[in-house]
Structure formats: structure tokens, C-alpha cells
Write an enzyme that holds these catalytic residues in place. Structure first.
Site, PDB file in Angstrom:
ATOM      1  N   LYS A 279       0.868  -1.180   0.000  1.00 52.99           N
ATOM      2  CA  LYS A 279       0.000   0.000   0.000  1.00 52.99           C
ATOM      3  C   LYS A 279       0.898   1.221   0.000  1.00 52.99           C
ATOM      4  O   LYS A 279       1.928   1.231   0.685  1.00 52.99           O
ATOM      5  CB  LYS A 279      -0.837   0.035   1.290  1.00 52.99           C
TER       6      LYS A 279
ATOM      7  N   ARG B 224       5.967   1.570   7.195  1.00 51.42           N
ATOM      8  CA  ARG B 224       5.338   0.995   8.382  1.00 51.42           C
ATOM      9  C   ARG B 224       6.090  -0.293   8.704  1.00 51.42           C
ATOM     10  O   ARG B 224       6.228  -1.160   7.843  1.00 51.42           O
ATOM     11  CB  ARG B 224       3.887   0.690   8.104  1.00 51.42           C
TER      12      ARG B 224
ATOM     13  N   GLY C 289     -11.288  -2.676  14.664  1.00 51.87           N
ATOM     14  CA  GLY C 289     -11.389  -2.972  13.239  1.00 51.87           C
ATOM     15  C   GLY C 289     -11.392  -4.473  13.063  1.00 51.87           C
ATOM     16  O   GLY C 289     -11.881  -5.204  13.922  1.00 51.87           O
TER      17      GLY C 289
ATOM     18  N   ARG D  39      -9.905 -13.407  15.349  1.00 56.86           N
ATOM     19  CA  ARG D  39      -9.041 -13.737  16.502  1.00 56.86           C
ATOM     20  C   ARG D  39      -9.884 -13.753  17.778  1.00 56.86           C
ATOM     21  O   ARG D  39     -10.812 -12.961  17.924  1.00 56.86           O
ATOM     22  CB  ARG D  39      -7.914 -12.709  16.623  1.00 56.86           C
TER      23      ARG D  39
ATOM     24  N   ASP E 174     -16.858 -10.133   9.313  1.00 57.47           N
ATOM     25  CA  ASP E 174     -17.168  -8.725   9.068  1.00 57.47           C
ATOM     26  C   ASP E 174     -18.372  -8.317   9.927  1.00 57.47           C
ATOM     27  O   ASP E 174     -19.449  -8.910   9.816  1.00 57.47           O
ATOM     28  CB  ASP E 174     -17.470  -8.521   7.583  1.00 57.47           C
TER      29      ASP E 174
ATOM     30  N   GLY F 195     -15.013   1.056  15.034  1.00 61.10           N
ATOM     31  CA  GLY F 195     -15.113   2.228  15.908  1.00 61.10           C
ATOM     32  C   GLY F 195     -15.644   3.462  15.191  1.00 61.10           C
ATOM     33  O   GLY F 195     -16.371   4.268  15.762  1.00 61.10           O
ATOM     34  N   GLU F 196     -15.281   3.603  13.910  1.00 55.51           N
ATOM     35  CA  GLU F 196     -15.720   4.786  13.159  1.00 55.51           C
ATOM     36  C   GLU F 196     -17.139   4.639  12.627  1.00 55.51           C
ATOM     37  O   GLU F 196     -17.801   5.624  12.339  1.00 55.51           O
ATOM     38  CB  GLU F 196     -14.762   5.029  11.972  1.00 55.51           C
TER      39      GLU F 196
ATOM     40  N   GLU G  93      -2.998   6.533   9.995  1.00 55.35           N
ATOM     41  CA  GLU G  93      -1.644   6.068  10.286  1.00 55.35           C
ATOM     42  C   GLU G  93      -0.642   6.580   9.251  1.00 55.35           C
ATOM     43  O   GLU G  93       0.501   6.887   9.570  1.00 55.35           O
ATOM     44  CB  GLU G  93      -1.635   4.537  10.344  1.00 55.35           C
TER      45      GLU G  93
HETATM   46  P1  AMP Z   1     -10.487  -2.090   9.566  1.00 59.12           P
HETATM   47  O1  AMP Z   1      -9.693  -3.301   9.925  1.00 59.12           O
HETATM   48  O2  AMP Z   1     -10.194  -0.898  10.394  1.00 59.12           O
HETATM   49  O3  AMP Z   1     -10.474  -1.793   8.092  1.00 59.12           O
HETATM   50  O4  AMP Z   1     -12.015  -2.459   9.919  1.00 59.12           O
HETATM   51  C1  AMP Z   1     -12.689  -3.429   9.196  1.00 59.12           C
HETATM   52  C2  AMP Z   1     -13.959  -3.803   9.887  1.00 59.12           C
HETATM   53  O5  AMP Z   1     -14.778  -2.643  10.121  1.00 59.12           O
HETATM   54  C3  AMP Z   1     -14.803  -4.675   8.991  1.00 59.12           C
HETATM   55  O6  AMP Z   1     -14.479  -6.014   9.173  1.00 59.12           O
HETATM   56  C4  AMP Z   1     -16.196  -4.394   9.478  1.00 59.12           C
HETATM   57  O7  AMP Z   1     -16.506  -5.349  10.448  1.00 59.12           O
HETATM   58  C5  AMP Z   1     -16.126  -3.040  10.152  1.00 59.12           C
HETATM   59  N1  AMP Z   1     -16.997  -2.065   9.479  1.00 59.12           N
HETATM   60  C6  AMP Z   1     -16.705  -1.290   8.412  1.00 59.12           C
HETATM   61  N2  AMP Z   1     -17.763  -0.529   8.079  1.00 59.12           N
HETATM   62  C7  AMP Z   1     -18.755  -0.830   8.953  1.00 59.12           C
HETATM   63  C8  AMP Z   1     -20.112  -0.389   9.150  1.00 59.12           C
HETATM   64  N3  AMP Z   1     -20.641   0.521   8.342  1.00 59.12           N
HETATM   65  N4  AMP Z   1     -20.807  -0.926  10.178  1.00 59.12           N
HETATM   66  C9  AMP Z   1     -20.265  -1.846  10.985  1.00 59.12           C
HETATM   67  N5  AMP Z   1     -19.007  -2.306  10.861  1.00 59.12           N
HETATM   68  C10 AMP Z   1     -18.262  -1.814   9.858  1.00 59.12           C
END
Ligand code: AMP
Length: 401
Positions: free
Chosen positions: A14, A91, A210, A241, A283, A333-334, A384
Site C-alpha cells: 500500500k 510501516r 477494526g 481472533r 465482518d 469504531g468509526e 496512520e
Molecule cells: P479495519 O480493519 O479498520 O479496516 O475495519 C474493518 C472492519 O470494520 C470490517 O471487518 C467491518 O466489520 C467493520 N466495518 C466497516 N464498516 C462498517 C459499518 N458501516 N458498520 C459496521 N461495521 C463496519
């Protein structure tokens, strides 16, 4: 004043190019399936159409050459010449106890990162491949290593040691290291800016939730405890995990099923968490959808994740002797108002009250606590890459003075 940021995984690269005068992202991209059949590149220059191309990328060096060519390409490029790149920031997942901050890469640094390979056997070799490929291709450009573990090097021994025989620490470096440090650092500092208060005066719990998740107690801007540990399994349940569990349960399962450590590791890292509990998906979006149809295991997984987050917030408030802010970041979280709301349930005794209307926010900076909440609750999208670019720029500017 262009800084290239590189994040190399074992089969992915990336990248982002920053103009450090404005901190604007000029281009970004992703090369997938490096070293595997069917590699492809997605490249976006902020002015032109996104480029998606199937290409042969047998190794990281070819990938690095490909992305550099694209950066000076007439249509998709953003640079007149590669000479515009003043430094490359990488990174690096594991810096062990050797690195408490970012550093300019030298032979000694490469050796020390190599020494950390046994601690992160999947990640550090890929990070090293990226650094070496860049050094070969742009030999006159300084390379900077930014470590996921560095921010947590301020933890006191009583937080990072495990209750194992001391020789396990002395001989094998077994201790809590923590990860996602760059993200926790960024969101804690950004939250302090949003609050208009010096980070040094604040006690913050940062919740990076995440696919991989960790919570950190950030006291006065320093990490004093974090939920990931020696590896990336403990803490709250994650996509695949397990999160915290009793180590004797692991031994028991191994005995019951006649598993070796590799097979057990696969269960802990790849078959557990949201996926393992629900049998549906790793997910959270899929799990939330199943919970809406009253799927019992999906409902359970959501309760478990939220309960874990709540438990850590309480524990870290106690560890710091107070709490000024709770910050939510990363994919869950977001975006997940459900997890944020459930995680903050019952925290009013700590002075943290969530506003359910404000909590409807997704993917952008916001205060989500009530006006009378003593503890601020915030959503702060993580960045990050920006931290890596800033550290890289600061180190090379310092070196040039
Ligand atoms: P990250 O590893 O930070 O990219 O986070 C990925 C995870 O965020 C995904 O596996 C989802 O479970 C979660 N996620 C992303 N968008 C949403 C959303 N709109 N609502 C709930 N969970 C989400």
C-alpha cells in the site's frame, strides 16, 4: 517536499504520496497478490480516473518499481521526477524493545528489525522486503522506519510483564508489546486538539476497533497499557481472533483434538472471533445484519465485543486513576453506532454519557457524548499514513539541519 509512505504486507504493497507543505495526499494505491498469480494494482492520483490493472508482480522489488513508474507517468503520475521524493516512510510492525520512536534506516536499524523477525514472523520480513526494495531502487533517498509497537514502549513493567518465570522475558523477550501504536497515537492527539486541551493533561482510552482491535490507556499522551500483547490475539474479540482467553483452555483443546502449535495458532488467529462465534462472517456488517434477524450467535458475538470494550474502558480508567475521553476509531469504531452504544452502556458512573442522536455518525470526526457528560466520547477516523509521513518528514528535516 514529497514523502512516499509504504506499507508492505507479505503479499501486498500500500502506498501514499504526501505533499508535506500542505499534508495533502497526491496519490495512493494498492498492489495485491504480490508473488501470487493474478496480481493487480489499483492506483489513484487525486486528479485523474482510478487506474485498475492486472500486472505481473512476482516480488516486492518489481512492485516498488511499478508504483514508482506510475508516480511519474504522464497520465496517472503526480511527480515530474522521482527526485521530488525527499524520503520514504515505512510501516514496520515490530520494533521489539529496540525502538521507542521512528528512525532513519541504517545498517544497524535493518539488523535490529531483522532481530525482531521471530516476534513478528509474518509481518517484519515483508516490511524489510519493502525497505530493501526501496533502498535498491532509490539509493540516495533516506528511508524511515515507523513502528507499530513504538508508542507502547512507555508502558511500565507492571503493565507489560506477564506472570511467567522471569527467564521467559530474559531469554525469549516474552512480554506485552502492543500494536496499532501509530493509530492510538494519532487519535489520542487529534482528540486532544478537538477538545482544545494539551494531551499531556488528559487521560484517554483509545478504542481501535477494526478487523484487528486494541484498546489503549493514554495517560498524558503516553501509552501506559494496551490490550494486544506479545502477539495479536488478546484483548477484545476480533474478526477472526479470539481475544482474551484462559491459556489452559488452549492446552486442553490441543490435547482433545491432538493439535500441534501451528494448527492451534490457526484456530486462534483465523477461525475464532466474530467468524468463529457466529459461523457467518468476520465482518461486523454481516454479523449486525444477522443480529437484526435475531440470529442468536450474532447477538451473542455483538454483546461479547461490546462487553469486552466496556470492561477495558473501566479497567483503563482505574489504571489511570481517571478518565477525560473515550475515542473510537478504525472500521468498527468509526462506523458501528451499535457497538459504540452498547460499549458505553452503564458508564455514566464514570461520568461518560453517550448521546444516541449524536452517535448516529459514520466515518467522520464527531463528539458523541451528551452536553453534560464529564467524559468526552469521540469518533476520530484514524490516519496512520499521515503519522508515518509526519515522522519521516520531521526526521529528514532534522538530519538536514
Ligand atoms: P479495519 O480493519 O479498520 O479496516 O475495519 C474493518 C472492519 O470494520 C470490517 O471487518 C467491518 O466489520 C467493520 N466495518 C466497516 N464498516 C462498517 C459499518 N458501516 N458498520 C459496521 N461495521 C463496519
Amino acid at each position: 517536499m514529497k514523502v512516499l509512505v509504504l506499507n508492505c504486507g507479505s503479499s501486498s504493497i500500500k502506498y501514499q504520496v504526501f505533499d508535506m507543505r500542505t499534508e495533502e495526499v497526491l496519490a495512493k494505491g494498492l498492489i495485491e497478490r504480490v508473488g501470487i498469480e493474478g496480481s493487480r494494482i489499483k492506483h489513484q492520483n487525486m486528479r485523474a480516473e482510478e487506474l485498475k490493472q492486472d500486472v505481473s508482480v512476482p516480488n516486492h522489488k518489481v512492485g516498488v518499481k511499478l508504483l514508482l513508474d506510475l508516480l511519474v507517468d504522464e497520465t496517472h503520475g503526480v511527480l515530474k521526477s522521482l527526485d521530488e521524493i525527499v524520503a520514504v516512510g515505512h510501516r514496520v510492525v515490530h520494533g521489539g524493545e529496540a525502538f521507542a520512536r521512528s528512525v532513519i534506516v541504517s545498517k544497524e536499524v535493518l539488523d535490529a528489525v531483522e532481530d525482531c523477525v521471530p516476534l513478528a514472523p509474518l509481518h517484519n520480513p515483508a516490511n524489510l522486503m519493502g525497505i530493501r526494495a526501496m533502498m535498491d531502487t532509490l539509493p540516495n533517498v533516506p528511508q524511515v522506519a515507523v513502528f507499530d509497537t513504538a508508542f507502547h514502549q512507555t508502558m511500565p513493567p507492571h503493565a507489560y510483564m506477564f506472570g511467567l518465570p522471569y527467564r521467559c522475558y530474559k531469554e525469549y523477550k516474552v512480554r506485552r508489546y502492543g500494536f496499532h501504536g501509530t493509530s492510538h497515537y494519532y487519535v489520542a492527539n487529534r482528540a486532544a486538539e478537538m477538545l482544545g486541551r494539551p494531551v499531556e493533561d488528559l487521560k484517554i482510552v483509545t478504542c481501535h476497533l477494526g478487523n484487528g482491535s486494541s484498546l489503549t490507556a493514554v495517560d498524558g499522551g503516553k501509552s501506559v497499557d494496551t490490550s494486544l500483547g506479545f502477539g495479536t490475539v488478546p484483548g477484545v474479540i476480533m474478526g477472526t481472533r479470539s481475544g482474551d482467553l484462559d491459556p489452559t483452555a488452549i492446552l486442553y483443546i490441543m490435547e482433545q483434538e491432538g493439535l500441534d502449535s501451528k494448527a492451534m495458532s490457526h484456530i486462534l488467529h483465523k477461525e475464532s472471533g466474530l467468524l468463529g462465534l457466529t459461523g457467518i462472517s468476520s465482518d461486523l456488517r454481516d454479523v449486525e445484519a444477522a443480529a437484526e434477524s435475531q440470529n442468536e450467535r450474532a447477538l451473542l458475538a455483538i454483546e461479547m465485543l461490546a462487553y469486552g470494550v466496556r470492561k477495558y474502558i473501566g479497567a483503563y480508567a482505574a489504571a489511570m486513576g481517571g478518565l477525560d475521553a473515550i475515542v473510537f476509531t478504525a472500521g468498527i469504531g468509526e462506523n458501528s453506532d451499535v457497538i459504540r452504544a452498547k460499549a458505553c452502556e452503564g458508564l455514566a458512573f464514570l461520568g461518560a454519557k453517550l448521546d444516541s442522536n449524536k452517535n448516529k455518525v459514520r466515518g467522520k470526526e464527531a463528539f458523541i457524548s451528551t452536553d453534560d457528560s464529564k467524559v468526552a466520547i469521540l469518533v476520530v477516523p484514524t490516519n496512520e499514513e499521515l503519522v508515518i509521513a509526519r515522522d519521516t518528514w520531521a526526521l529528514v528535516s532534522d538530519a538536514a539541519r
